[in-house]
Design an enzyme around this catalytic site. Sequence first.
Site, short mmCIF file in Angstrom:
data_model
loop_
_atom_site.label_atom_id
_atom_site.label_comp_id
_atom_site.label_asym_id
_atom_site.label_seq_id
_atom_site.Cartn_x
_atom_site.Cartn_y
_atom_site.Cartn_z
CB ALA A 77 -0.92 -0.01 1.21
CE1 TYR A 78 5.57 5.40 2.77
CE2 TYR A 78 7.25 3.83 2.06
CZ TYR A 78 6.90 5.09 2.50
OH TYR A 78 7.87 6.04 2.68
CB SER A 79 5.69 0.20 -2.52
OG SER A 79 6.52 -0.17 -1.44
#
Length: 683
Positions: A572-574
């Site tokens: 989700a972050y990347s």
Amino acid sequence: MQNKWDEKQVRNASLLDQLVYQSKLIGSEEDLVLFGGGNTSIKRHIPDFRDMDVSALTVKGSGSDMQFASPENFSDLRLDDITPLLKRTRMADDEMITYLMHCLLNIEAPRPSIETLLHAFIPSASVVHTHADAILALTNNRLGSQAVLDALEPNTLFVPYKRPGFLNAKEVALLVQKHPDSKGLVLMNHGLLTWADSVQEAYENHIGLVSQAEDYLAWKKKGQTITVIEQIKPLSEQERHEIAHEISPFLRGLVSTNDHFLIQFDDSSKILDFTSMPDAPKISQKGPATPDHMLRTRRLPLWVPLNNGKKLQNTLKTRLDTYAEKYQRWFDKYKDESIAPLDPYPRVVLIPSVGMWTLGTTRTGTERTKKIYHHTVDIMQGAETIDRYKSLNAKDAFEIDHWPLELYKLTLAGPKQELEGRVAFITGAASGIGFAIAQRLAQEGATVAISDLDLSNIEEAATRINNKTGTQNAIGFPLDVTNEVQVKDTVEKLVLITGGIDILVSNAGIAPNAPIHSLDLADWEKSFAVNATGHFLAAREVVRVMQRQNIGGSLIFIGTKNIPAPGHSFGAYSAAKSAEAQLARILALEGGAFGIRSNIVNPDAIFQGSQLWSASLKQQRAETYGIKIDELERYYHERNILKKEITAEDVAETALFLASDRSSKTTGAMFPVDGGVAEAFPR
């Protein structure tokens, strides 16, 4: 005006301590002096470098602010070397300053006031000089000398305006010699002098004469016949702010052709009332209240009549061009070979029904100009209760505006800093990378608007930056970057305070940690809301401002090593940060035509001061790598090629490069600050 002398404060105090106390009392009264104006002195006996007793004049150093007076702000000069100058018939300014520097008892003392001779030639022990508003209201009208005679006690002297220096000091000294019982003298269009054989009495004489002037003005105002004149009605606050938000960046772009200016908007009742007066366009163009104010306000404000929409911008540009042309004609008329032109722009802009804009290269500068013009309004209106307001003639104003001894005061702030006059908007700046960048940019002179979710945290961060830099360069705003209305409102508030934005550091972020198969939709959406949409909202509003300024700008997106090299369980972050990177690249394409640069900084594993690395995230990442939590930081340091710990300050140095003109030909680039992570190499 209230006499605030408290004998308890100076009981058994030395003459120098009494002088410091007197100066602080005077400096605390804005109706007497503003921002380094005025000066005080005492005559005393002190030992010289040989430990021999000498008669000395202790006088305030040039440009120092009496409100914050300390013994170090005063210079001791050998009085026996100065008083013989009274026999001379002339003395050039540069010769006078050189001579006075040779008279210093301490060669490391500050440069003495440009009015040192005025203090030295008056025989009394204590001398006070201010630019009191009430005194200036008496003198700055067509009946000035008569008003002085009517308002002040009979033994008060006055002299016509003459630029400070040797001739002015000698004229005053000779007049005082002829009237030994006098205790005060009015310098027309300039200010007030009082003296006595004690520090307290000189102060009380000063307050007494200013009080008489205030009482006289109040009496004149009370006795006026009120004529009902239709005033221009101010616009509503919403309308004023809408115009200011559009006009401020446009004006800032027009005047920032060489140096960048900050522009502060002011729609206080005092300014709205003044600009609504039918004769305000005429009164405002008569000149400054005192030469001392010109250092901040220049000779005249720019008056711009109110029009609607684009027509107002056209009128503003036309009026500004005309202002610059008039300055050039004024300069050409009175210049000599020793004088260089100043920039041709005003420091005060007035639009009736809307408000006032003040210009400077720092927040302190714009605020000081604003305050000075507020006092100018009071003085003009006070003078008008007596007769028509009158200022210096064009030649006298030119001589003071371009006078090297007055311009010297501006150099006391030190050399111009790399980012002075620039405005940076930084999200996620209460801690970690955002805070480090904000502090670094502020250290180089930038005004930094820092934002974060929690108001108390961001205010504390702003205070820390201001304390560190010794400035008021940091302003804190609470902000949720995912809230479109909040982002828009915050940018609009910032524009009213600074006039525009030159640098965006889009940094706010979160780091959800979970493999895709167990990731909640809410966490995925929240990551994109903060790590992608938040950058979009901030960039969109800032770019709109930059386009209105039309002087370029720098967008700096704080990305991550995970953009080129995503990490396990960081989906989700990347993914969201990769969207941020694409946004940055697109803005590089779209911003080029406006001189707007857009670049990405990719840090890795910044633990120091970071709110991103929560205890739970550290635990999760340690489990991902199969190590203990207390081994996590070392693990990250050891995995980079250089085996270095990467700090927030390292990222800040890269951000400084991208914010500055040193990177003026770089856009669309990605800068790793990770110690070298092979899998993150571009390919």
